[in-house]
Design a protein around this motif. Structure first.
Motif, PDB file in Angstrom:
ATOM      1  N   ILE A   1      -0.668  12.227 -10.114  1.00  0.00           N
ATOM      2  CA  ILE A   1      -0.731  13.621 -10.563  1.00  0.00           C
ATOM      3  C   ILE A   1       0.465  14.401 -10.032  1.00  0.00           C
ATOM      4  CG2 ILE A   1      -2.069  15.763 -10.422  1.00  0.00           C
ATOM      5  CD1 ILE A   1      -4.597  14.056 -10.252  1.00  0.00           C
ATOM      6  N   ARG A   2       0.852  14.110  -8.806  1.00  0.00           N
ATOM      7  CA  ARG A   2       1.915  14.876  -8.138  1.00  0.00           C
ATOM      8  C   ARG A   2       3.283  14.673  -8.790  1.00  0.00           C
ATOM      9  NH1 ARG A   2       0.488  13.688  -3.201  1.00  0.00           N
ATOM     10  NH2 ARG A   2      -0.641  15.607  -2.715  1.00  0.00           N
TER      11      ARG A   2
ATOM     12  N   ALA B   1      -0.540  -0.075 -13.365  1.00  0.00           N
ATOM     13  CA  ALA B   1       0.063   0.560 -14.547  1.00  0.00           C
ATOM     14  C   ALA B   1      -0.939   0.754 -15.667  1.00  0.00           C
ATOM     15  CB  ALA B   1       1.244  -0.282 -15.041  1.00  0.00           C
ATOM     16  N   GLY B   2      -2.028  -0.041 -15.666  1.00  0.00           N
ATOM     17  CA  GLY B   2      -3.035   0.080 -16.708  1.00  0.00           C
ATOM     18  C   GLY B   2      -4.132   1.066 -16.391  1.00  0.00           C
ATOM     19  N   GLY B   3      -4.080   1.677 -15.201  1.00  0.00           N
ATOM     20  CA  GLY B   3      -5.073   2.679 -14.861  1.00  0.00           C
ATOM     21  C   GLY B   3      -6.254   2.157 -14.093  1.00  0.00           C
ATOM     22  N   GLY B   4      -6.329   0.826 -13.875  1.00  0.00           N
ATOM     23  CA  GLY B   4      -7.393   0.270 -13.048  1.00  0.00           C
ATOM     24  C   GLY B   4      -8.772   0.554 -13.604  1.00  0.00           C
TER      25      GLY B   4
ATOM     26  N   ASP C   1       0.491   3.476  -7.937  1.00  0.00           N
ATOM     27  CA  ASP C   1       0.416   4.340  -6.751  1.00  0.00           C
ATOM     28  C   ASP C   1      -0.959   4.983  -6.721  1.00  0.00           C
ATOM     29  OD1 ASP C   1       1.160   5.790  -4.476  1.00  0.00           O
ATOM     30  OD2 ASP C   1       3.150   6.234  -5.289  1.00  0.00           O
ATOM     31  N   SER C   2      -1.163   5.873  -5.765  1.00  0.00           N
ATOM     32  CA  SER C   2      -2.460   6.524  -5.647  1.00  0.00           C
ATOM     33  C   SER C   2      -2.680   7.517  -6.784  1.00  0.00           C
ATOM     34  CB  SER C   2      -2.556   7.251  -4.308  1.00  0.00           C
ATOM     35  OG  SER C   2      -1.670   8.354  -4.287  1.00  0.00           O
TER      36      SER C   2
ATOM     37  N   ASP D   1     -11.803   5.260  -3.169  1.00  0.00           N
ATOM     38  CA  ASP D   1     -11.062   6.026  -2.166  1.00  0.00           C
ATOM     39  C   ASP D   1     -10.653   7.398  -2.684  1.00  0.00           C
ATOM     40  OD1 ASP D   1     -11.053   3.948  -0.188  1.00  0.00           O
ATOM     41  OD2 ASP D   1      -9.579   2.898  -1.439  1.00  0.00           O
ATOM     42  N   GLY D   2     -11.349   7.887  -3.688  1.00  0.00           N
ATOM     43  CA  GLY D   2     -11.054   9.225  -4.203  1.00  0.00           C
ATOM     44  C   GLY D   2      -9.615   9.347  -4.659  1.00  0.00           C
ATOM     45  N   TYR D   3      -8.959  10.400  -4.214  1.00  0.00           N
ATOM     46  CA  TYR D   3      -7.573  10.656  -4.606  1.00  0.00           C
ATOM     47  C   TYR D   3      -6.602   9.641  -4.018  1.00  0.00           C
ATOM     48  CZ  TYR D   3      -8.749  15.116  -6.815  1.00  0.00           C
ATOM     49  OH  TYR D   3      -9.265  16.079  -7.654  1.00  0.00           O
ATOM     50  N   ASP D   4      -7.035   8.887  -3.017  1.00  0.00           N
ATOM     51  CA  ASP D   4      -6.179   7.858  -2.417  1.00  0.00           C
ATOM     52  C   ASP D   4      -6.347   6.492  -3.077  1.00  0.00           C
ATOM     53  OD1 ASP D   4      -5.117   9.639  -0.533  1.00  0.00           O
ATOM     54  OD2 ASP D   4      -6.829   9.339   0.811  1.00  0.00           O
ATOM     55  N   THR D   5      -7.187   6.408  -4.106  1.00  0.00           N
ATOM     56  CA  THR D   5      -7.385   5.137  -4.796  1.00  0.00           C
ATOM     57  C   THR D   5      -6.088   4.697  -5.469  1.00  0.00           C
ATOM     58  OG1 THR D   5      -9.706   5.670  -5.228  1.00  0.00           O
ATOM     59  CG2 THR D   5      -8.703   3.944  -6.583  1.00  0.00           C
TER      60      THR D   5
END
Length: 590
Positions: A444-445, A482-485, A438-439, A474-478
């Protein structure tokens, strides 16, 4: 007060519960009855054109100059049967697939909700293979029963009944010959299937090990590539594959002759040969007419085409029963016991009162540990590998329940606190980072669902990861996998700390949170942890002793027992286990 045990009923249960399929299918029983009825009517209508063709042949052979009206009547009957067969078949399929979708949706929902209520320690003990099997393979076997096998079995039985009735009407001795051939096929089939349950369960077990080994292999692919194929991971994978191949080969070896005989006796050629041979004898003796033989050639020879799918369907039902039994055993696994009289603590100090725990009922991983972790203070837990540090931390959020003794928060036993409330009171940060696909913001949320973007940003800033996020495409929308990219290990760790900061939980449990990080990443994560721990009850499990030298108290475990406690300087002065560990890590001769 209730507690859980570590005995797994899935291990001790029998191979298959015959009633499991019926119990799980109970909510859709009316639909199954309708589906079965439509399948039976469809099968009966489907054989009408063959009977019509046989009757037309009998009329024309017995009386070539006979009534054309009778012939055309049978043509109409055959056409009507074919049309009715198609309509009923479509409707049966629609009802069956609707029931299939409804029950599988219900079961998936039940399984997911039940998994959410199981102790988290259970997942560690069984691995992902069994859960994957329940969510995919077992449900797929049940899908085959509802959507396909039910209609095939009902249809085959109906075709046999209608065809047998017609054949007995035409000629009893010839009908007995046909039934004898099909009866021999049934006996051969029963012989080939006599040990199917044991073989299939062995295959399922082997498949589960392949699944678990595959996940382990994929997760550790970097290590596997770096050290070649001779490592333990590859050996486990190879052993699992070999076990599956051996199980399959053993089954094939046992049933190869009976299975081949089933195929032979159930073939059109076998029935055609028997009908032709017997019919020739009966015609020679005058007990059967040529018209009667033609009727058998038209109707009886086609019966195996209807029976053989039922053989496959019967196997599908057997597998479906075993899949249902596996799912039922999973659903019967006791969830984490909730308190009868729930209590919510007013304080958040943690007390360990003669805590003991064993995984297998024999060897104790933690034994008679007593300690107090005060509010607003940092308690570190250290010790050699296998000392019981992580096990002790797992008991606090009730990943497992203690075998004896108790753990209290604010004077309230954790088993008396509702599980949702207990987990809300804790921020858990582990060495193994878990991220969602997910983003960044949603990752964090998780710490506080419903938190606004500003709160998420403040948590990221406090965790020293905001600048890293801002540099992402895309900042917080990136979107992350599962591996953290694109995030490094330290950055992923800080992301989970931001999640914990956002939750605002009064108890913080840190399990080797910096053990795998480089010095620069460790420094950044330590700063983030300092923010997270402010004013909280903090329990830190550490391997690098310099990271907990400033802790208010240090608990030293060895072989599951608490052997030392005190501040850093006190423990060094005692010249015990802690002092030896410190000297070893700092490169100082003891």
């Amino acid at each position: 007060m209730s507690t859980t045990t570590d005995a797994d009923p899935e291990q001790s249960a029998g191979l298959a519960k015959p009633g499991a399929l019926a119990r799980l299918f109970a909510p859709i029983r009316p639909y199954l009855i309708v589906c079965g009825t439509l399948s039976a009517l469809s099968a009966a209508a489907g054989i009408v054109p063959y009977i019509a063709a046989a009757e037309i042949a009998r009329i024309m052979l017995d009386d070539p100059a006979g009534s054309a009206a009778a012939v055309w009547t049978w043509v109409g009957v055959g056409a009507a049967g074919a049309a009715l067969w198609l309509v009923l078949l479509v409707q049966s399929s629609r009802v069956g697939h609707y029931a299939d979708a409804a029950i599988l949706h219900s079961l998936r929902t039940r399984i997911v909700r039940h998994l959410g209520a199981l102790p988290l320690g259970w997942f560690r003990s069984v691995g992902s293979g069994r859960v994957k099997r329940a969510m995919t393979g077992d449900l797929e076997e049940m899908h085959e029963v509802i959507a396909h096998a039910l209609g095939q079995l009902t249809g085959a039985v109906t075709v046999m009944a209608v065809a047998a009735g017609y054949l007995f009407f035409v000629d009893v001795p010839m009908a007995l010959v046909v039934l004898a051939v099909l009866g021999l096929m049934g006996i051969s089939y029963r012989v080939s299937m006599r040990s199917m349950t044991a073989h299939v369960n062995r295959l399922i077990t082997a498949e589960g090990r392949i699944s678990a080994a595959s996940v382990e292999y994929a997760d550790g692919i970097q290590v596997v590539k770096a050290f070649g194929t001779g490592g333990q991971v590859m050996r486990r994978f190879d052993d699992a594959v070999d076990e599956y191949a051996e199980a399959f080969a053993a089954w094939v070896s046992e049933v190869r002759y009976s299975s081949a005989m089933t195929r032979l006796l159930g073939s059109e050629m076998a029935v055609l040969t028997a009908v032709t041979a017997a019919g020739s004898v009966f015609i020679a003796h005058g007990s059967l007419t040529v018209a009667g033989l033609v009727a058998f050639l038209v109707v009886a020879v086609g019966l195996p085409a209807s029976v053989l799918p039922a053989v496959s369907a019967a196997q599908g039902v057997r597998k479906g029963r075993m899949g249902a039994a596996n799912i039922e055993r999973l659903l019967s696994r006791p969830p984490l016991p909730e308190p009868d009289r729930p209590q919510v603590p007013a304080r958040h100090d943690v007390e360990l009162d003669h805590v003991s725990f064993t995984y297998d009922g024999k060897t104790r991983a933690v034994e008679d540990v007593s300690a107090v972790c005060p509010m607003g203070r940092v308690t570190a837990i250290v010790g050699p590998s296998g000392a019981g540090k992580t096990t002790l931390a797992s008991l606090l959020p009730r990943f497992y329940d203690v075998t004896s003794g108790s753990i209290r928060i604010g004077g309230v036993d954790v088993r008396s606190i509702p599980s949702a409330e207990l987990l809300r009171s804790m921020s858990l940060v582990f060495q193994d980072v878990a991220l969602l696909r997910d983003s960044v913001a949603e990752n964090i949320r998780i710490g506080r669902p419903g938190a606004d973007d500003a709160a998420v940003r403040r948590a990221a800033e406090a965790a020293h990861v905001h600048d890293v996020i801002e540099r992402l495409p895309d900042g917080y929308d990136t979107l992350l996998d599962a591996g953290g990219g694109r995030l490094s290990g330290g950055e992923r760790q800080r992301l989970t700390i931001a999640r914990a900061i956002l939750s605002g939980a009064p108890i913080v449990v840190l399990d080797e949170a910096t053990a795998a990080l480089d010095p620069d990443s460790e420094a950044a994560v330590q700063d983030a942890l300092a923010t997270l721990a402010t004013g909280k009850t903090v329990i830190v499990i550490a391997h690098r002793l310099h990271t907990i030298a400033g802790a208010d108290q240090i608990l030293v475990l060895d072989r599951g027992r608490l052997v030392e406690r005190g501040a850093h300087d006190e423990l060094l002065a005692r010249d015990g286990l802690y002092a030896r560990m410190w000297a070893a890590q700092e490169g100082v001769l003891a």
